[in-house]
Design a protein around this motif. Structure first.
Motif, PDB file in Angstrom:
ATOM      1  N   PRO A 182     -45.611  18.652  16.660  1.00 14.78           N
ATOM      2  CA  PRO A 182     -45.660  20.110  16.887  1.00 14.78           C
ATOM      3  C   PRO A 182     -46.986  20.713  16.446  1.00 14.78           C
ATOM      4  O   PRO A 182     -47.032  21.731  15.765  1.00 14.78           O
TER       5      PRO A 182
ATOM      6  N   TRP B  29     -55.384  13.762  21.796  1.00 10.80           N
ATOM      7  CA  TRP B  29     -55.167  15.137  22.245  1.00 10.80           C
ATOM      8  C   TRP B  29     -54.753  15.139  23.712  1.00 10.80           C
ATOM      9  O   TRP B  29     -55.380  14.496  24.549  1.00 10.80           O
TER      10      TRP B  29
ATOM     11  N   CYS C 271     -54.121  22.423  23.510  1.00  5.15           N
ATOM     12  CA  CYS C 271     -53.886  20.993  23.325  1.00  5.15           C
ATOM     13  C   CYS C 271     -52.734  20.726  22.371  1.00  5.15           C
ATOM     14  O   CYS C 271     -52.472  21.510  21.455  1.00  5.15           O
ATOM     15  N   GLU C 272     -52.069  19.610  22.560  1.00  3.42           N
ATOM     16  CA  GLU C 272     -51.074  19.092  21.656  1.00  3.42           C
ATOM     17  C   GLU C 272     -51.408  17.646  21.338  1.00  3.42           C
ATOM     18  O   GLU C 272     -52.137  16.980  22.083  1.00  3.42           O
TER      19      GLU C 272
ATOM     20  N   SER D 215     -44.487  12.533  19.698  1.00  2.00           N
ATOM     21  CA  SER D 215     -44.971  13.891  19.949  1.00  2.00           C
ATOM     22  C   SER D 215     -44.944  14.648  18.638  1.00  2.00           C
ATOM     23  O   SER D 215     -44.129  14.374  17.753  1.00  2.00           O
TER      24      SER D 215
ATOM     25  N   ILE E 104     -53.745  23.670  13.026  1.00  2.00           N
ATOM     26  CA  ILE E 104     -53.207  24.450  14.125  1.00  2.00           C
ATOM     27  C   ILE E 104     -53.790  25.843  14.024  1.00  2.00           C
ATOM     28  O   ILE E 104     -54.043  26.348  12.938  1.00  2.00           O
TER      29      ILE E 104
ATOM     30  N   HIS F 155     -50.285  22.391  17.729  1.00  2.00           N
ATOM     31  CA  HIS F 155     -50.797  23.047  18.925  1.00  2.00           C
ATOM     32  C   HIS F 155     -52.162  23.639  18.618  1.00  2.00           C
ATOM     33  O   HIS F 155     -52.342  24.298  17.600  1.00  2.00           O
TER      34      HIS F 155
END
Length: 854
Positions: free
Chosen positions: A583, A555, A565-566, A581, A609, A585
């Motif tokens: 998507p 995270w 956080c992503e 990376s 998410i 979130h």
């Protein structure tokens, strides 16, 4: 965020658990253990749509598992079983353990990772206080680390004699005094234990800790057991001490005093009442002959008394025309300081020992900006020094500054009107006077970056002439770099171990992600390498092996905590390192790593998410480390969750388990998923719908998946488990009990870091593996002296074969992570708090677990 080059020497065979299980089924398990590369299996055929959940026969209820004996270093640990009653919860069966268990587990001595890096102490350090013994200052402060209050000696030359600090096992704020030799630190007992154990007496007791001039803790004395005691102060007459404290009783604040000798004897265990209707204590000080205690009240505004060293009142309560907030006396001269409520002025007045204000209106020495500012005073016998923090206007922000000013014996201000700024981004000013100057102290947020709970104690020396010697400040609260949340996987040659690290906090990096290699025998193979660095918080990693690649995800949080956080990641091969990376979130709190699973060339990342749709999301990662298109199961009801775990279920299938609800405990659900299409099985209710689970872990043997979780449905902590087939069939009619911990504090049903009391049970998402023969599970629980790591062996038939301790000591241990070699050796990694002089923080440690079957 920037991501540094990764570890390049990484390679691996096919998934270990699947290979070992297939070879064992063909009767070649011994040969495979001798040569783990001697056999490889083909990818399994695609699994058909799962059928409806079968209801297998109920498992007989066996005896409960007895607690094992403490471990040796290293030792073979037997795990006998008692004849206690079986689990009695309706619909659940305790797992069978042979009596006695034929399994033993050899637990190696613990091993550290890399060498410590000294820097700002982990967490927040606040509310400093200090005293001078004629040679050195002793500084004490409230600390987020176990121990509650820490201290360190600082010389007049600015040298820090105790670099990582001395744990005092108190709860702050505290006060400090010296009798010219040693020091006395007073505060509440609180929950300041290094081990996390509850204090032997009440948490609100006032306790005095004696510290020698050489920094040795000499003993502890209970000052009072009065209920709701707080706001303590202490002064010395050069031999013994007088302690003052407040106690809130019957909706009133009482002020008491007691004498403590240099040897630690409490001469007034019942305390002497000073006032029975007061508000706040300004301070206690010794003027060379008597003690002066000052405090404020609504009417009259301020009060003070004079007490001789025998604890007799020399004068009755004297009224003051001001509300004193700080007091200091030396050689027959005193100074009081206060902040005006109707103006931004900071004022001070000289005062005689009889309580006569020589500057009745007060001398303006500076200005504050808001009422959350703090104030302290010191006196060297001639000049007085006043220091304060300016405060911050609410909803406006801006820097909170620490300032100072001085008064000469005539009451003249020796500095420019308004005061002199010592530093910005700081608060909670304090001062310790010497005959030739002073030591300023404050809580400094320069290392906080985007997270203000990394405040550190800084100081600066002041000469008798008023010159500040340390323009950048002296870092007083230090420790080795903290290490958190380890995760590991075996790459065919060595373990790849990743963790969160605070070595770069001084660069406002908050927490970065580092990794290194550990040999199958548990020895270090290289130096720590940064994987994710930057001024955001990199935390909670997960590591898996897929073919020749190692994947690490974690995270990456913008606010420095666990919000906004992503998921970030690294795809590592023997010759390259690629950033990943996703998507995904997350706005809410997460305390578990992203769910990452791999097998048969299929790698998936799973999470929830909650920014828009509040539902599970998953993505397959290609051989080049590039994530595919995220998949959302459209037929699931929207529900947020921050606790997700997954394991490879064979072929392209993965089992994803989670606990619905962002903060609250809840049931454990699961799905079987495939990410190169759009397939999700029906919802699998792993636990009862009314269950209260805190965390979950998943592992696969190749033809059996095991879901384990920390359950608090009954009000006590239990570790439960249930088996699932790769095609989504529940293999156990009910969850079975792996372990019960009624002796441990029950955590709250709300899930966050603060709701885990010391010595509470915690199962991490990385705490379950398959070693080729059986599942190995490890979790944190309460031990005899502190948090310890406990393990269990579970067969593919759902039988608990053994329980064993991984650690058994007085150190606080964190939630463990496990990984297994091709030969079936398990390595456990966990963060443990070590107060040793070279550490003073949380450090990741490893132990090898060798399971000896009958």
């Amino acid at each position: 965020m920037s991501v540094a080059p990764g570890i390049l020497r990484l390679g691996a065979p096919l998934a270990l658990a699947t290979c070992l299980l297939a070879c064992a089924a063909e009767g070649h398990s011994d040969a495979l253990r001798a040569d783990p590369d001697s056999a490889r299996i083909a990818k399994p055929a695609r699994i058909a749509e799962p059928a409806r959940i079968a209801e297998p026969a109920r498992i007989a209820e066996p005896a409960r598992i007895a607690e094992p004996a403490p471990i040796g270093t290293p030792a073979l640990i037997d795990t006998p079983v008692s004849d206690a009653d079986p689990a009695s919860d309706p619909g659940e069966t305790a797992a069978l353990v042979p009596d006695p268990s034929p399994y033993t587990v050899a637990v190696s001595p613990e091993s550290r990772l890399d060498a410590p890096v000294l820097g700002p102490a982990t967490g927040a350090q606040r509310s400093p206080a200090a005293a001078f013994n004629g040679t050195v200052h002793f500084v004490a402060w409230s600390d987020a680390r176990p121990g509650g209050v820490w201290g360190s000696r600082v010389t007049t030359s600015g040298q820090l004699l105790d670099p990582v600090g001395i744990p005092l096992s108190l709860s702050g704020p505290v006060d400090v005094a010296s009798n010219g030799d040693g020091f006395l630190v007073v505060g509440r007992a609180g929950n300041g234990s290094l081990t996390g154990a509850n204090p032997a007496s009440g948490a609100n007791e006032v306790v005095a800790v004696r510290v020698s001039a050489s920094g040795v803790i000499l003993g502890r004395t209970t000052v009072t057991t009065a209920p709701d005691a707080f706001n303590v102060g202490v002064a010395s007459n050069g031999a013994d001490y007088l302690v003052a404290w407040q106690s809130f009783q019957s909706n009133r604040n009482y002020l008491f005093r007691s004498r403590i000798t240099a040897a630690g004897a409490n001469l007034d265990p019942s305390g002497y009442l000073v006032d029975d209707h007061m508000r706040d204590t300004a301070g206690i000080s010794f003027d060379g002959t008597n003690y002066i205690i000052a405090w404020n009240n609504a009417s009259p505004a301020g009060r003070m008394v004079v007490v001789n060293p025998a604890n007799n009142l020399i004068t009755q309560t004297t009224s003051l025309s001001v509300l004193p907030e700080a007091l200091s006396c030396q050689a027959g001269a005193c100074v009081v300081a206060w902040m005006q409520t109707q103006s931004p002025n900071v004022r001070a007045s000289r005062m005689t020992p009889a309580g006569v204000l020589l500057d009745p209106a007060g001398v303006v020495v500076g200005a504050r900006e808001y009422e959350d500012s703090t104030l302290a005073a010191g006196h060297d016998g001639a000049n007085a020094v006043i220091t304060w923090s300016t405060g911050i206007y609410p909803d406006v922000g801006g820097p909170d500054r620490v300032m100072y000013s001085r008064l000469d014996p005539s009451g003249a201000v020796l500095n420019p009107v308004g005061g002199v700024t010592l530093t910005d981004d700081a608060t909670q000013a304090a001062v310790s006077s010497t005959p030739s100057g002073a030591l300023f102290l404050w809580s400094d947020q320069r290392h906080g970056g985007i997270r203000d709970d990394l405040a550190s104690i800084y100081g600066a020396r002041l000469t008798a002439a008023g010159a500040v010697l340390d323009a950048e400040g002296l870092l007083v609260s230090q420790s080795a770099n903290a290490q958190h949340d380890p995760a590991l996987a075996f790459d065919g040659e060595s373990f790849v171990l990743a963790w969160g690290d605070e070595r770069d906090v001084s660069e406002q990096h908050d927490q970065d992600l580092y990794a290194l290699h550990v040999s199958p025998s548990g020895s270090l193979l290289d130096a720590a390498t940064p994987l994710g660095i930057g001024n955001q918080r990199q935390s909670l990693p997960r590591v898996v092996q897929s073919g020749a690649s190692t994947l690490v995800t974690w995270w990456d949080c913008e606010d420095g905590g666990f919000l906004d956080c992503e998921i970030a990641g690294k795809h590592l091969t023997p010759s390259a390192s690629t950033d990943m990376s996703f998507p995904f979130h997350l706005q809410n709190v997460s305390h578990t790593p992203p769910a990452l699973s791999a097998g048969d060339g299929s790698v998936t990342v799973n999470a929830f998410i909650d920014t828009l749709i509040d539902m599970p999301i998953g993505a397959e990662v290609g051989p080049d480390g590039v994530p595919g298109t995220p998949i959302y199961p459209g037929d699931f009801p929207p529900v947020a969750s921050t606790r997700v775990a997954s394991a490879h279920a064979g072929g392209p299938f993965h089992l994803v388990a989670w606990i619905p609800g962002t903060y609250a405990s809840g049931p454990v659900n699961a799905v079987v998923s495939i990410f190169n299409g759009d397939y999700f099985s029906g919802l699998l209710p792993i636990s009862a719908p009314t269950a209260q689970a805190r965390s979950v872990a998943v592992a696969s043997s190749g033809d059996t998946l095991l879901v384990a979780w920390h359950d608090i449905t009954t009000g006590a902590s239990r570790i439960l488990a249930r088996r699932v087939s790769p095609d989504g069939i529940l293999l156990d009619a009910d969850p079975f009990v792996v372990a019960e911990h009624p002796e441990c504090p029950a955590p709250a049903t709300t899930y966050n870091a603060q709701s885990y009391p010391a010595n509470a049970v915690d199962l991490g998402a990385n705490g379950l593996v398959f070693d080729g023969q059986r599942f190995v599970l490890a979790w944190k629980a309460c031990g005899d002296a502190s948090d310890d790591v406990t393990g269990a062996l579970i067969g593919t038939d759902g039988v608990v074969q053994a329980r064993f301790p991984v650690t058994s000591d007085a150190h606080r241990d964190g939630t463990p992570s496990l990984a297994v070699t091709d030969a079936g050796a398990v390595l456990a990694a966990y963060a443990a708090f070590r107060a040793a002089p070279d550490l003073g923080t949380w450090r990741v440690l490893t132990r090898r677990l060798d399971i000896v079957a009958p």
